[in-house]
Design a protein around this motif. Structure first.
Motif, PDB file in Angstrom:
ATOM      1  N   GLU A  59       0.821  -1.205   0.000  1.00 53.83           N
ATOM      2  CA  GLU A  59       0.000   0.000   0.000  1.00 53.83           C
ATOM      3  C   GLU A  59       0.859   1.260   0.000  1.00 53.83           C
ATOM      4  N   GLN A  60       1.856   1.257   0.860  1.00 56.17           N
ATOM      5  CA  GLN A  60       2.704   2.440   0.970  1.00 56.17           C
ATOM      6  C   GLN A  60       3.579   2.631  -0.257  1.00 56.17           C
ATOM      7  N   VAL A  61       4.023   1.508  -0.799  1.00 56.05           N
ATOM      8  CA  VAL A  61       4.818   1.597  -2.010  1.00 56.05           C
ATOM      9  C   VAL A  61       3.947   2.198  -3.116  1.00 56.05           C
ATOM     10  N   ALA A  62       2.721   1.715  -3.161  1.00 56.13           N
ATOM     11  CA  ALA A  62       1.788   2.190  -4.177  1.00 56.13           C
ATOM     12  C   ALA A  62       1.577   3.702  -4.061  1.00 56.13           C
ATOM     13  N   ALA A  63       1.367   4.131  -2.838  1.00 55.94           N
ATOM     14  CA  ALA A  63       1.131   5.551  -2.589  1.00 55.94           C
ATOM     15  C   ALA A  63       2.324   6.379  -3.066  1.00 55.94           C
ATOM     16  N   LEU A  64       3.499   5.919  -2.676  1.00 54.01           N
ATOM     17  CA  LEU A  64       4.716   6.655  -3.022  1.00 54.01           C
ATOM     18  C   LEU A  64       4.946   6.688  -4.531  1.00 54.01           C
ATOM     19  N   ALA A  65       4.631   5.577  -5.172  1.00 58.90           N
ATOM     20  CA  ALA A  65       4.878   5.489  -6.610  1.00 58.90           C
ATOM     21  C   ALA A  65       3.733   6.101  -7.414  1.00 58.90           C
ATOM     22  N   GLY A  66       2.641   6.406  -6.736  1.00 56.33           N
ATOM     23  CA  GLY A  66       1.510   6.997  -7.424  1.00 56.33           C
ATOM     24  C   GLY A  66       0.760   6.017  -8.308  1.00 56.33           C
ATOM     25  N   VAL A  67       0.738   4.742  -7.885  1.00 59.05           N
ATOM     26  CA  VAL A  67      -0.018   3.735  -8.640  1.00 59.05           C
ATOM     27  C   VAL A  67      -0.888   2.952  -7.657  1.00 59.05           C
TER      28      VAL A  67
END
Lengths: 335, 335
Positions: free
Chosen positions: A10-18
């Motif tokens: 989830e956090q990776v997604a948020a950071l990557a904007g995907v």
DNA sequence: TTGTAGGCGTTATCAC
DNA sequence: GTGATAACGCCTACAA
């Protein structure tokens, strides 16, 4: 970061904007993600130090990415056995490039079989390698019938269903040893055999007997338990009964070392009076005086094959037959 | 049964006529459940052959119920080492009654440290036991600083943070050996030492040097690598340089076996001319001629303590100091 | 190619 | 003492 420290998808997604899904795809190497997106996600992963949560993944994929190496006997000797060490090495080496982890399962005490079986049945591992030395009827049979990819190190004694196994050709190895003794002119060859509830013990004796029969030689057998002490006792009995032997095949190096000592104590020169051949080519083979001529098994390779076969079975292959590898006679000074 | 075969908490609950929560309580031994309810649930569990799903549990508890035993060096010798086998035995024996599983982690190839570290950091295990022989600076230091309960087998060389470790008193063990040689009248005692990047090598040499200094004895040292061949080379060098030694302390049994052979080849009687003491009390100690006098370490106990300490740390204990155990001199025939 | 949404089997926090 | 119910972190149809 969540409470416990590790960043999530989830956090990776948020950071990557995907979305989470896209990150998941990147993590699992899906081909249909734009290079540009992949890069962004990977950057985020790197930044956060993201590592997939195995438990969460296992929960949904029903794969644990771990295999067990099972020692279904409390006998502590198994561990000290260089054979086990070699197998372990081969297995772990083959498993390394895989994502699979190696879980060590040991029967802690005699009769605690159920613990092992329950664990294996519990879906905690994707498959199992069984390293058993003794023919422990029930357990081995039950293990063989587990609804789980399984492969045995050494053909399991007393199991009446077809199973995958990898082993060395013990009969052939013993033959080589005895035939070599014959070839250097020995005519009265005895053997110190191992326990008959172990394939190694059984097959190596068979090899000796086969050659003895073919050569029209009288059998001279004493049984040991594969330990130095057992070998000493066996050697004592053997030479009491057959004082004129000029050749000796010992079913393992450990027993051969003490047999060597018995011989020297009785004033019989090795190899002049009695030529001796061991089995295993363990470290000890080079520490004895004289150095031991012995039969070497490709232990590490056996371990590697064990792992390969298991991986194949996990991937769906139907393998339920034994695989047997040749041995090699290492000639040193004792014969 | 769900698709994959294993019954779930849900199904047990249905069969027992209670809620999932209650089944969970029973499974985890919560005290506040009526005996009658417990019985019903247990019956259902038995009937279905229910086994908790580890992944699901780990996902919510953030505990994996598994600990790693890591060997951060590709050196295959570690495995064949009876020391490792003994540790494994002690650890697994202590872990057995626990729900914890043992995961074996090995550095597959030189320099592949990151793999290990990543795994350990990934929360795949609750803690780790490090069995390292060589002082591999970086890795050990990084391991020591992992945010994870860790305990070292043998004080890690080159690590400058306080860590929990359990070890045998190598210095004292070596002292015992050399003092014993002194006590039986030997005055010119040499040693075959191990590599100095291993605590066992370093400390055993220190013990020898301490006694030598106190006794006003000139030091006579040759270095081996703990292998039979290395021991042979070292013995050759040592007796070339100091032909008149009447006592020899060898840092491990493996090297002692070949030292014995060198001595016999040079016509020097053991123990009459040269008394020899080894270290480890491995199997080989009783297969040599004469049988080896050696220093025994309580290996299995070390393994057990390693596991106990790790378990305590996982439970929250703050343990970051070394624990050291005494050795025992086993007198046989070589000294 | 990417996002949405549901569910994997458990435990834990609430109410009741 | 027991039961709903909401996470836990991830994968995977399915939809867009």
């Amino acid at each position: 970061m969540n409470d416990s420290g590790s960043p999530t998808l989830e956090q990776v997604a948020a950071l990557a904007g995907v979305s989470r899904a896209t990150v998941s795809r990147v993590v699992n190497g899906s081909p249909k993600v734009l290079p540009h997106t992949v890069a962004a996600v990977e950057r985020a992963i790197g930044q956060l130090g993201y590592v997939p949560n195995r438990a969460a993944r296992a929960l949904v994929t029903r794969r644990t990415d771990s295999v067990a190496i099972v020692v279904p006997e409390p006998d502590s000797r198994v561990f000290s056995d260089p054979f086990f060490a070699g197998i372990l090495r081969g297995v772990s080496h083959t498993l390394a490039p895989t994502s699979s982890q190696l879980v060590l399962l040991i029967e802690p005490a005699e009769g605690d079989d159920q613990r092992l079986l329950r664990y294996l049945r519990g879906g905690h591992v994707d498959g199992a390698i069984i390293v058993s030395h003794h023919g422990r009827d029930n357990v081995l049979q039950e293990l063989a019938q587990l609804p789980l990819p399984i492969v045995f190190s050494a053909r399991p004694l007393g199991v009446d269903v077809p199973v995958a196994s990898v082993d060395v050709d013990n009969v052939e190895g013993a033959r080589k040893a005895v035939e070599y003794l014959l070839s250097i002119g020995r005519r009265r060859i005895g053997t110190i055999a191992g326990p008959l509830d172990m394939t190694a013990g059984l097959d190596r004796l068979t090899g000796y007997q086969d050659v003895a029969r073919e050569a029209g030689m009288t059998e001279a057998v004493a049984f040991g338990d594969f330990t130095p002490d057992g070998g000493e006792q066996a050697a004592l009995r053997l030479f009491d009964e057959f004082p004129d032997l000029d050749g000796l095949f010992v079913a393992n190096d450990l027993m051969a070392t003490t047999a060597l000592r018995v011989l020297s104590q009785r004033g019989r020169k090795v190899p002049a009076d009695v030529a001796v051949v061991g089995f295993d080519d363990s470290v000890m083979a080079t520490t004895t005086t004289p150095k031991l001529t012995t039969v070497r098994q490709p232990i590490e390779k056996l371990g590697a094959r064990l792992a390969e076969i298991l991986l194949a079975k996990i991937a769906g292959a139907e393998l339920t037959s034994p695989e047997v590898y040749p041995t090699e006679l290492i000639v040193r000074d004792s014969a």
